[in-house]
Enzyme design. Sequence first.
Site, short mmCIF file in Angstrom:
data_model
loop_
_atom_site.label_atom_id
_atom_site.label_comp_id
_atom_site.label_asym_id
_atom_site.label_seq_id
_atom_site.Cartn_x
_atom_site.Cartn_y
_atom_site.Cartn_z
N LEU A 17 0.83 -1.21 0.00
CA LEU A 17 0.00 0.00 0.00
C LEU A 17 0.87 1.26 0.00
CD1 LEU A 17 -2.67 -1.07 2.68
CD2 LEU A 17 -2.99 -0.89 0.20
N LYS A 66 14.92 -6.68 4.69
CA LYS A 66 15.19 -5.65 5.71
C LYS A 66 16.52 -5.86 6.42
CE LYS A 66 10.39 -4.39 6.75
NZ LYS A 66 9.38 -4.19 7.81
N ASP A 102 9.75 1.50 11.35
CA ASP A 102 8.68 0.65 11.90
C ASP A 102 8.57 0.86 13.41
OD1 ASP A 102 7.75 -0.69 9.61
OD2 ASP A 102 9.33 -2.19 9.73
N ASN A 147 5.79 -16.23 22.46
CA ASN A 147 5.87 -16.67 21.07
C ASN A 147 5.59 -18.16 20.97
OD1 ASN A 147 6.45 -16.05 18.28
ND2 ASN A 147 8.30 -17.28 18.50
N THR A 149 7.08 -20.34 19.24
CA THR A 149 8.36 -21.02 19.45
C THR A 149 9.06 -20.31 20.61
OG1 THR A 149 8.44 -21.40 17.07
CG2 THR A 149 10.47 -21.80 18.30
P1 NAP Z 1 8.06 -12.86 10.78
O1 NAP Z 1 9.42 -12.30 11.01
O2 NAP Z 1 7.85 -13.93 9.75
O3 NAP Z 1 7.54 -13.41 12.20
C1 NAP Z 1 6.31 -14.08 12.29
C2 NAP Z 1 5.94 -14.30 13.76
O4 NAP Z 1 4.59 -14.75 13.81
C3 NAP Z 1 6.79 -15.34 14.48
O5 NAP Z 1 6.93 -14.95 15.83
C4 NAP Z 1 5.91 -16.60 14.35
O6 NAP Z 1 6.12 -17.53 15.36
C5 NAP Z 1 4.54 -16.00 14.51
N1 NAP Z 1 3.44 -16.77 13.93
C6 NAP Z 1 3.23 -17.03 12.61
N2 NAP Z 1 2.10 -17.72 12.44
C7 NAP Z 1 1.58 -17.90 13.69
C8 NAP Z 1 0.41 -18.57 14.18
N3 NAP Z 1 -0.45 -19.17 13.36
N4 NAP Z 1 0.17 -18.53 15.52
C9 NAP Z 1 1.02 -17.91 16.35
N5 NAP Z 1 2.15 -17.30 15.95
C10 NAP Z 1 2.42 -17.29 14.63
O7 NAP Z 1 7.02 -11.71 10.39
P2 NAP Z 1 7.11 -10.14 10.75
O8 NAP Z 1 7.87 -9.45 9.67
O9 NAP Z 1 7.55 -10.00 12.15
O10 NAP Z 1 5.59 -9.69 10.57
C11 NAP Z 1 4.59 -10.11 11.49
C12 NAP Z 1 3.27 -9.45 11.12
O11 NAP Z 1 3.36 -8.05 11.31
C13 NAP Z 1 2.85 -9.64 9.65
O12 NAP Z 1 1.47 -9.91 9.64
C14 NAP Z 1 3.10 -8.29 9.02
O13 NAP Z 1 2.21 -8.00 7.96
C15 NAP Z 1 2.83 -7.35 10.21
N6 NAP Z 1 3.51 -6.05 10.10
C16 NAP Z 1 2.75 -4.93 10.14
C17 NAP Z 1 3.35 -3.69 10.06
C18 NAP Z 1 2.50 -2.45 10.09
O14 NAP Z 1 3.01 -1.39 9.72
N7 NAP Z 1 1.26 -2.51 10.54
C19 NAP Z 1 4.74 -3.58 9.96
C20 NAP Z 1 5.51 -4.75 9.95
C21 NAP Z 1 4.88 -6.00 10.02
P3 NAP Z 1 7.31 -18.62 15.29
O15 NAP Z 1 8.55 -17.92 15.76
O16 NAP Z 1 6.85 -19.68 16.20
O17 NAP Z 1 7.40 -19.06 13.84
#
Ligand code: NAP
Length: 265
Positions: A17, A66, A102, A147, A149
């Site tokens: 977006l 990143k 962020d 978390n 994990t």
């Molecule tokens: P990431 O590095 O891939 O980390 C994903 C995290 O989510 C890990 O802690 C993972 O746990 C956990 N997870 C995934 N599926 C899960 C489930 N079904 N139940 C419980 N925990 C689960 O991703 P990220 O970059 O941190 O992004 C995370 C989210 O934030 C995404 O949805 C992204 O779109 C959002 N985000 C939003 C903004 C914003 O501006 N609003 C900015 C950045 C990110 P494990 O360690 O156990 O795998």
Amino acid sequence: MGGVRLGIIGDPVAHSLSPKMHQAAMRQLGISGEYLLLPTPATELARRLEEVRAGFNGVNVTVPHKRAVMPLLDEVEDRARAIGAVNTIVNRGGVLLGYNTDAPGFYRALESAGFLTGEALVLGAGGAARAIVYELVSRGWLVGVANRTFARAEQLAAELGAWAVAPDKISKAVSKTPLLINATSAGLGDPDQAPLPEGALPADGAVVDIVYGPRRTKLLRQAAAAGLATMDGLEMLLQQGALAFELWSGGPAPLAAMRRALEEG
Ligand code: NAP
């Protein structure tokens, strides 16, 4: 084509977006320019950065680059270095500077909602959780990390000065926290998925979900139904974009126009 050249590097980027948000900002301020989608596989990252150095004023960086982008930059601010992620690059006359917006963007979002509780429970241990935990701890907050994990929560907490919540203590910690923050990707693209079991909510606190697609996640719907204050992920997206725009332009970002662009999707 004259004017400012901005863009976003990632793989994929088609869903982003950011072009809409930054194009709206430029339009609002009467700045001529463009914000381009720059799809970049990992093998092309170094070449892409040279293209940025030669012809862009700045870019955003998203998944999965990143962290990988950091050693390719000329300078990286302390915050981004501590978090281990750059999401904004500024080109100052051929010198590429890396920032993380962020983390402070999340904090600005909390400020705008009035959720400055000084204590929070963060769900997740990925990149977004790292940025959020870093920012809150650096502002003196007490932060718990839970978390799926557990080992990742332990590592993040130890590195950034938070405490890791053991799996058997999560539901108690959730019920007691004044601010629950979902920084996992649970709920992303699935309105029926939540990071916690049904009914696990703060007894008396606010709930933030940084997922923004969909905006009304299952977690937020449950929290609202329980009478808790909520904030969805769009405000963080807006505020990190506004901070990036301020770094590029050197002036204030037109928040209302940017918010409108995001809300229109
Ligand atoms: P990431 O590095 O891939 O980390 C994903 C995290 O989510 C890990 O802690 C993972 O746990 C956990 N997870 C995934 N599926 C899960 C489930 N079904 N139940 C419980 N925990 C689960 O991703 P990220 O970059 O941190 O992004 C995370 C989210 O934030 C995404 O949805 C992204 O779109 C959002 N985000 C939003 C903004 C914003 O501006 N609003 C900015 C950045 C990110 P494990 O360690 O156990 O795998």
